[in-house]
Design an enzyme around this catalytic site. Structure first.
Site, short mmCIF file in Angstrom:
data_model
loop_
_atom_site.label_atom_id
_atom_site.label_comp_id
_atom_site.label_asym_id
_atom_site.label_seq_id
_atom_site.Cartn_x
_atom_site.Cartn_y
_atom_site.Cartn_z
N SER A 144 0.86 -1.19 0.00
CA SER A 144 0.00 0.00 0.00
C SER A 144 0.90 1.23 0.00
CB SER A 144 -0.85 0.01 1.27
OG SER A 144 -1.48 1.26 1.43
N TYR A 157 -2.28 -0.66 10.45
CA TYR A 157 -2.22 -1.01 9.02
C TYR A 157 -0.88 -0.55 8.45
CZ TYR A 157 -3.72 -1.20 4.09
OH TYR A 157 -3.83 -1.46 2.74
N1 LIG Z 1 -8.82 -0.95 -1.15
C1 LIG Z 1 -7.82 -0.07 -1.19
O1 LIG Z 1 -8.03 1.15 -1.35
C2 LIG Z 1 -6.38 -0.56 -1.07
C3 LIG Z 1 -5.35 0.36 -1.25
C4 LIG Z 1 -4.02 -0.07 -1.16
C5 LIG Z 1 -3.74 -1.39 -0.88
N2 LIG Z 1 -4.76 -2.27 -0.70
C6 LIG Z 1 -4.39 -3.67 -0.40
O2 LIG Z 1 -4.90 -4.50 -1.43
C7 LIG Z 1 -5.17 -5.80 -0.90
C8 LIG Z 1 -6.59 -6.20 -1.27
O3 LIG Z 1 -7.47 -5.21 -0.75
P1 LIG Z 1 -9.01 -5.10 -1.17
O4 LIG Z 1 -9.37 -3.67 -1.16
O5 LIG Z 1 -9.27 -5.95 -2.37
O6 LIG Z 1 -9.66 -5.77 0.15
P2 LIG Z 1 -10.96 -6.67 0.33
O7 LIG Z 1 -11.30 -6.60 1.79
O8 LIG Z 1 -12.02 -6.33 -0.66
O9 LIG Z 1 -10.42 -8.14 -0.03
C9 LIG Z 1 -9.51 -8.80 0.79
C10 LIG Z 1 -9.80 -10.30 0.72
O10 LIG Z 1 -8.89 -10.94 1.65
C11 LIG Z 1 -9.61 -11.92 2.36
N3 LIG Z 1 -8.95 -12.18 3.64
C12 LIG Z 1 -8.98 -11.40 4.76
N4 LIG Z 1 -8.32 -12.00 5.75
C13 LIG Z 1 -7.84 -13.17 5.24
C14 LIG Z 1 -7.08 -14.24 5.78
N5 LIG Z 1 -6.68 -14.25 7.07
N6 LIG Z 1 -6.77 -15.29 4.99
C15 LIG Z 1 -7.20 -15.32 3.70
N7 LIG Z 1 -7.92 -14.34 3.13
C16 LIG Z 1 -8.26 -13.29 3.91
C17 LIG Z 1 -11.00 -11.37 2.52
O11 LIG Z 1 -11.96 -12.39 2.78
C18 LIG Z 1 -11.22 -10.66 1.17
O12 LIG Z 1 -11.82 -11.53 0.23
C19 LIG Z 1 -4.92 -5.71 0.61
O13 LIG Z 1 -3.64 -6.23 0.91
C20 LIG Z 1 -4.97 -4.22 0.89
O14 LIG Z 1 -4.21 -3.86 2.01
C21 LIG Z 1 -6.06 -1.91 -0.79
#
Ligand SMILES: NC(=O)c1ccc[n+]([C@@H]2O[C@H](COP(=O)([O-])OP(=O)(O)OC[C@H]3O[C@@H](n4cnc5c(N)ncnc54)[C@H](O)[C@@H]3O)[C@@H](O)[C@H]2O)c1
Length: 261
Positions: A144, A157
């Site tokens: 991130s 985070y």
């Molecule tokens: N959404 C944003 O704006 C954003 C920005 C920068 C980085 N990210 C990163 O991108 C990645 C994906 O984020 P997203 O927005 O798609 O999130 P999201 O919450 O939509 O999806 C995350 C998925 O991970 C799964 N998950 C959670 N805990 C878990 C575990 N212990 N074991 C296995 N699976 C698990 C959840 O069930 C979910 O399906 C993350 O690492 C997040 O930190 C997101």
């Protein structure tokens, strides 16, 4: 078809960015995908959609918690048993609980460190065991922009994601002699993600007494390129880093954040 005949494992693939990466890797020619997540039913729907869209790609959808050593080892074992190898790991599963430091409970802190940092370590360790034997492999962590700069009311985070970058750099050193590259991708705000669509826009709108559209404009104004990050923005970099075109790149943490620091 820049990833023809590769086998990839994507964690947290039941929704959001992980789901988008899974679709893209199948379209780029992967012959097999292992998808893991806690949301097994949703994951199976994603797997079926990918197999319909990219019939040459076979998908293994497994219930799997990235913090559970046995689940992680089993995902790697089943991948090798099914596809014969593991070329690419995308450590995408991640969680967030934003709160000002004095309101952050130890349980909330531990949960974020456990999933975002320890989960990445476990998946990378198990994948690396197979990749070392192969003498090749690519490990990518979805990090991130908060892994490179402190994040307001978001200390756990940010700490977990900063840790992920130290881990990425160190794994790159450990694994370079075996032909394995390790890099982190640091996206900006993904406004199309469930996190923003289902919770954050609504929460901020209520807290500040503004319409959701005004919240979006506020966040977009902080980005020099003037818009949020899209799944495609991130997928383009995933494909490049996973491909041989990036064969001289390891140990990096690359922002995809429209110039936002
Ligand atoms: N959404 C944003 O704006 C954003 C920005 C920068 C980085 N990210 C990163 O991108 C990645 C994906 O984020 P997203 O927005 O798609 O999130 P999201 O919450 O939509 O999806 C995350 C998925 O991970 C799964 N998950 C959670 N805990 C878990 C575990 N212990 N074991 C296995 N699976 C698990 C959840 O069930 C979910 O399906 C993350 O690492 C997040 O930190 C997101």
């Amino acid at each position: 078809m820049r990833l023809a005949n590769r086998v990839a494992w994507i964690t947290g693939a039941a929704q959001g960015l992980g789901e988008a990466i899974a679709h893209r890797l199948a379209r780029e020619g992967c012959l097999g995908l292992t998808l893991t997540d806690l949301q097994h039913e949703k994951l199976q729907v994603v797997a079926q959609a990918i197999e319909r869209e990219s019939p040459a790609c076979r998908v293994l959808a497994l219930y799997g918690d990235v913090t559970d050593e046995a689940h992680v080892a089993d995902a790697v074992r089943q991948t090798v048993q099914t596809f014969g190898k593991l070329d690419i790991l995308v450590a995408n599963a991640g969680v967030i609980h934003a709160a000002e430091v004095t309101e952050m409970t130890l349980a909330q802190w531990r949960w974020q460190i456990e999933v975002n940092l320890t989960g990445y370590f476990l998946c990378a360790r198990e994948a690396a065991k197979v990749m070392k034997q192969q003498g090749s492999g690519v490990i990518l962590q979805i990090n991130s922009k908060s892994g490179l700069k402190g994040s307001y009311k978001n200390c756990a985070y940010a700490a977990s994601k900063f840790g992920g970058i130290g881990l990425t750099q160190s794994l790159a050193l450990d694994l370079a002699p075996y032909g394995i590259r390790v890099n982190a991708i640091c996206p900006g705000n993904l406004f199309e993600s469930p996190m923003w669509q289902e919770t954050l826009f609504e929460q901020y709108a209520r807290k500040w007494g503004l319409p959701e559209e005004a919240i979006r404009r506020y966040y977009e104004a902080q980005v020099p390129l003037g818009r949020g990050c899209t799944y495609d923005d991130v997928c383009h970099l995933v494909v490049f880093l996973a491909s041989d075109e990036a064969s001289y790149i390891t140990g990096e943490a690359i922002r995809v954040a429209g110039g936002q620091l």
